[in-house]
Every structure is written in C-alpha cells, then in structure tokens.
Design a protein around this motif. Sequence first.
Motif, PDB file in Angstrom:
ATOM      1  N   SER A 118       1.344   0.702  37.163  1.00 32.88           N
ATOM      2  CA  SER A 118       1.981   1.869  37.777  1.00 32.88           C
ATOM      3  C   SER A 118       1.888   1.804  39.298  1.00 32.88           C
ATOM      4  CB  SER A 118       1.388   3.172  37.234  1.00 32.88           C
ATOM      5  OG  SER A 118       0.022   3.265  37.541  1.00 32.88           O
ATOM      6  N   ASP A 158     -14.953   7.914  32.480  1.00 32.06           N
ATOM      7  CA  ASP A 158     -15.887   7.489  33.526  1.00 32.06           C
ATOM      8  C   ASP A 158     -17.099   8.416  33.585  1.00 32.06           C
ATOM      9  OD1 ASP A 158     -17.168   6.638  35.812  1.00 32.06           O
ATOM     10  OD2 ASP A 158     -15.314   6.262  36.898  1.00 32.06           O
ATOM     11  N   SER A 211      -2.468   7.167  34.122  1.00 36.20           N
ATOM     12  CA  SER A 211      -3.421   6.058  34.033  1.00 36.20           C
ATOM     13  C   SER A 211      -4.711   6.391  34.786  1.00 36.20           C
ATOM     14  CB  SER A 211      -2.802   4.748  34.534  1.00 36.20           C
ATOM     15  OG  SER A 211      -2.435   4.855  35.886  1.00 36.20           O
ATOM     16  N   VAL A 212      -4.587   7.106  35.902  1.00 41.12           N
ATOM     17  CA  VAL A 212      -5.787   7.515  36.647  1.00 41.12           C
ATOM     18  C   VAL A 212      -6.608   8.501  35.811  1.00 41.12           C
ATOM     19  CG1 VAL A 212      -6.604   8.824  38.651  1.00 41.12           C
ATOM     20  CG2 VAL A 212      -4.848   7.063  38.942  1.00 41.12           C
ATOM     21  N   LEU A 225     -13.509   2.911  39.284  1.00 42.31           N
ATOM     22  CA  LEU A 225     -12.228   3.556  39.573  1.00 42.31           C
ATOM     23  C   LEU A 225     -12.128   4.115  40.998  1.00 42.31           C
ATOM     24  CD1 LEU A 225      -9.466   4.484  38.424  1.00 42.31           C
ATOM     25  CD2 LEU A 225     -10.611   6.584  37.666  1.00 42.31           C
ATOM     26  N   PRO A 226     -13.120   4.898  41.472  1.00 42.41           N
ATOM     27  CA  PRO A 226     -12.972   5.439  42.829  1.00 42.41           C
ATOM     28  C   PRO A 226     -12.828   4.346  43.882  1.00 42.41           C
ATOM     29  CG  PRO A 226     -14.774   6.533  41.681  1.00 42.41           C
ATOM     30  CD  PRO A 226     -14.353   5.386  40.807  1.00 42.41           C
ATOM     31  N   ARG A 245       7.555  10.840  41.417  1.00 43.36           N
ATOM     32  CA  ARG A 245       7.408   9.877  42.518  1.00 43.36           C
ATOM     33  C   ARG A 245       6.797   8.558  42.039  1.00 43.36           C
ATOM     34  NH1 ARG A 245       8.784   8.783  46.530  1.00 43.36           N
ATOM     35  NH2 ARG A 245       7.187   9.029  48.117  1.00 43.36           N
ATOM     36  N   PHE A 246       5.779   8.647  41.190  1.00 42.38           N
ATOM     37  CA  PHE A 246       5.012   7.448  40.787  1.00 42.38           C
ATOM     38  C   PHE A 246       4.799   7.467  39.265  1.00 42.38           C
ATOM     39  CE2 PHE A 246       3.042   9.091  44.838  1.00 42.38           C
ATOM     40  CZ  PHE A 246       3.830   8.332  45.683  1.00 42.38           C
ATOM     41  N   PRO A 247       5.844   7.111  38.493  1.00 42.64           N
ATOM     42  CA  PRO A 247       5.751   7.240  37.030  1.00 42.64           C
ATOM     43  C   PRO A 247       4.536   6.500  36.459  1.00 42.64           C
ATOM     44  CG  PRO A 247       8.013   6.773  37.691  1.00 42.64           C
ATOM     45  CD  PRO A 247       7.171   6.618  38.924  1.00 42.64           C
ATOM     46  N   GLY A 248       3.783   7.202  35.649  1.00 42.20           N
ATOM     47  CA  GLY A 248       2.650   6.589  34.948  1.00 42.20           C
ATOM     48  C   GLY A 248       1.363   6.544  35.735  1.00 42.20           C
ATOM     49  N   LEU A 249       1.442   6.738  37.048  1.00 42.82           N
ATOM     50  CA  LEU A 249       0.235   6.585  37.875  1.00 42.82           C
ATOM     51  C   LEU A 249      -0.823   7.632  37.522  1.00 42.82           C
ATOM     52  CD1 LEU A 249      -1.269   5.202  40.192  1.00 42.82           C
ATOM     53  CD2 LEU A 249      -0.178   6.807  41.762  1.00 42.82           C
ATOM     54  N   GLY A 300      -5.633   2.363  48.533  1.00 40.68           N
ATOM     55  CA  GLY A 300      -5.036   3.415  49.347  1.00 40.68           C
ATOM     56  C   GLY A 300      -4.850   3.020  50.795  1.00 40.68           C
ATOM     57  N   LEU A 320      -7.341   9.934  46.007  1.00 34.19           N
ATOM     58  CA  LEU A 320      -7.921   9.857  44.657  1.00 34.19           C
ATOM     59  C   LEU A 320      -9.150   8.939  44.620  1.00 34.19           C
ATOM     60  CD1 LEU A 320      -4.709   9.643  42.430  1.00 34.19           C
ATOM     61  CD2 LEU A 320      -6.230  11.607  42.718  1.00 34.19           C
ATOM     62  N   GLY A 321      -9.331   8.130  45.636  1.00 36.60           N
ATOM     63  CA  GLY A 321     -10.427   7.172  45.651  1.00 36.60           C
ATOM     64  C   GLY A 321     -11.749   7.780  46.067  1.00 36.60           C
ATOM     65  N   PRO A 346      -6.389   0.654  31.841  1.00 34.94           N
ATOM     66  CA  PRO A 346      -5.080   0.288  31.289  1.00 34.94           C
ATOM     67  C   PRO A 346      -3.930   1.040  31.967  1.00 34.94           C
ATOM     68  CG  PRO A 346      -6.674   0.639  29.525  1.00 34.94           C
ATOM     69  CD  PRO A 346      -7.341   1.081  30.797  1.00 34.94           C
ATOM     70  N   LEU A 386      -3.376   7.397  46.724  1.00 41.60           N
ATOM     71  CA  LEU A 386      -4.438   6.520  46.210  1.00 41.60           C
ATOM     72  C   LEU A 386      -5.727   6.710  47.003  1.00 41.60           C
ATOM     73  CD1 LEU A 386      -2.361   3.264  45.585  1.00 41.60           C
ATOM     74  CD2 LEU A 386      -3.298   4.797  43.842  1.00 41.60           C
ATOM     75  N   LEU A 412       2.428   6.846  48.459  1.00 44.11           N
ATOM     76  CA  LEU A 412       1.509   6.128  47.571  1.00 44.11           C
ATOM     77  C   LEU A 412       0.165   5.819  48.228  1.00 44.11           C
ATOM     78  CD1 LEU A 412       1.135   4.742  44.788  1.00 44.11           C
ATOM     79  CD2 LEU A 412       2.120   2.681  45.810  1.00 44.11           C
ATOM     80  N   LEU A 445      -9.310   2.666  43.677  1.00 42.72           N
ATOM     81  CA  LEU A 445      -8.277   3.544  44.230  1.00 42.72           C
ATOM     82  C   LEU A 445      -8.388   3.625  45.752  1.00 42.72           C
ATOM     83  CD1 LEU A 445      -8.378   6.427  41.578  1.00 42.72           C
ATOM     84  CD2 LEU A 445      -6.555   4.730  41.880  1.00 42.72           C
ATOM     85  N   ALA A 446      -9.608   3.760  46.249  1.00 47.17           N
ATOM     86  CA  ALA A 446      -9.795   3.858  47.702  1.00 47.17           C
ATOM     87  C   ALA A 446      -9.306   2.590  48.396  1.00 47.17           C
ATOM     88  CB  ALA A 446     -11.267   4.117  48.028  1.00 47.17           C
ATOM     89  N   ALA A 458      -8.339   6.731  32.928  1.00 45.17           N
ATOM     90  CA  ALA A 458      -9.487   5.956  33.402  1.00 45.17           C
ATOM     91  C   ALA A 458     -10.630   6.887  33.806  1.00 45.17           C
ATOM     92  CB  ALA A 458      -9.074   5.066  34.573  1.00 45.17           C
ATOM     93  N   ALA A 459     -10.300   7.985  34.466  1.00 49.88           N
ATOM     94  CA  ALA A 459     -11.332   8.941  34.888  1.00 49.88           C
ATOM     95  C   ALA A 459     -11.955   9.633  33.686  1.00 49.88           C
ATOM     96  CB  ALA A 459     -10.733   9.978  35.842  1.00 49.88           C
ATOM     97  N   LEU A 470     -11.700  12.871  42.191  1.00 49.59           N
ATOM     98  CA  LEU A 470     -11.308  12.445  40.835  1.00 49.59           C
ATOM     99  C   LEU A 470     -11.805  13.449  39.788  1.00 49.59           C
ATOM    100  CD1 LEU A 470     -11.848   8.575  40.740  1.00 49.59           C
ATOM    101  CD2 LEU A 470      -9.703   9.803  40.329  1.00 49.59           C
TER     102      LEU A 470
END
Lengths: 118, 118
Positions: free
Chosen positions: A95, B103, B95-96, A13-14, B88-92, A21, B20-21, A90, B17, B13, A17-18, B99-100, B26
Amino acid sequence: MTLPHPNADQITLPIVLAVLGDPTRLAIVRFLASKEGVPMNCSKFLDLGSKTNLSYHLAKLREAGVTRTEAVGTNRMITLRRDDLDRRFPGLLDSVIAAAGDDKALPMVGAAEIEIGA
Amino acid sequence: MTLPHPNADQITLPIVLAVLGDPTRLAIVRFLASKEGVPMNCSKFLDLGSKTNLSYHLAKLREAGVTRTEAVGTNRMITLRRDDLDRRFPGLLDSVIAAAGDDKALPMVGAAEIEIGA
C-alpha cells in the motif's frame, strides 16, 4: 564487512513507519520496489542528495529493517526486505509503494553512476 | 471554535507515515479504528501521557489529516478520517491498523475520563 541489520522479528511498526515518512526514503523504496528484488548499487541514488545525506538515509532504512545493504567489493548493494516486511506487516509495503507510485511530489531516482560508500 | 484541518487532497504520504511512526499516535489510531467512526472524547487518551504530551500528539494527527478534532461545548471529539485516507492511500490505513492490532509493544488506551483540551 557486514553492516548490522535487525532480525525480522526485531522490525517494529512505529520505526518502519517513521523511517518511511520521508520523501527521499520513500523515493528509494519506490525505486527498489520497481526493481523486483534485484540489488541496486547505492550510486543509483546519488541524484537524491549529497553522499553524506544519502548515507544517512540508507542507514536509517537499513537500521529499521526496510532494506538490506551488502558490501560487494567496494560497492554497497541495496535490496528491499520485501519478504520480511510482508511477513511482519501484511499489505503495508504494497500500500505504501502503490501510494508512492502515484506521488508526483516525491523526488525521482535518476541514473547517476558515481560510486559511494553507505 | 474550529481547529484547522488539511483538505483531503492536501494530505501527503510522507507526513502521514511520519505521524503514524510513533507508538502513542499508533495507539490512538488503533483505538479510534476499533470504534468504527464514533467520535471519541479526547479524555479517553489520558492514559497515554500528560495533557501537554497528548495535546501535542492529537495536534500532529489532526494536522497530518489522520484525524478530525471537533469542539463540542468544552469537549474535543476525535474521529479517524478513514474515508479521506482510504481514498488517498487505498489499503494503507487497514494494513497499519492490522499491524498495530497485533502489536503488544504499543501502549493501551484505557478509560480515563478526565476532561482535556486538545
């Protein structure tokens, strides 16, 4: 020649995302998503920057597990690893693509047709 | 003292991202999400690294618009900007966070209670 790709369970994941980005890489992913799994010749992306710069971005996407690059003759064909990403995270890719789809600040992928190695 | 934050419409965006990466950031976002909007004293995150390192990560999250930092006396209270990000970013973010949440490779936020400036 086969370029190295992580297995689906090596995608993290990281790192995904990175790698996402970045405006150029988001533009590539948005374009690939719009093609619904059809492999794209990497020359499609030449509007986004120099060959060196583009090769760098395509390698980052491939190494993170976001895209698959296949050599077909002298061409490099790029696809989004949608199934692997959807299984690992998922909803994430959808998104990101939805948010990128509305983003006027991202560069547009044009129709440059020059060959490039990536 | 009020630290600078982007307005909701200044949140982009690629920057979200990119910020968050990172495993530490995270882990912070995952912990804040688990607290459902309750502001967390930034000392909660001291297990994640040195004060200097943590201040850097909290500033990156704040500057990207992912978190809000408010000074309450000598404390810094951190909240996730869930409403702004969802708009701004529906669902983003969901989902992050999902997933996190699965992890095991991300660091865990413990219960260190020392004060820190961020």
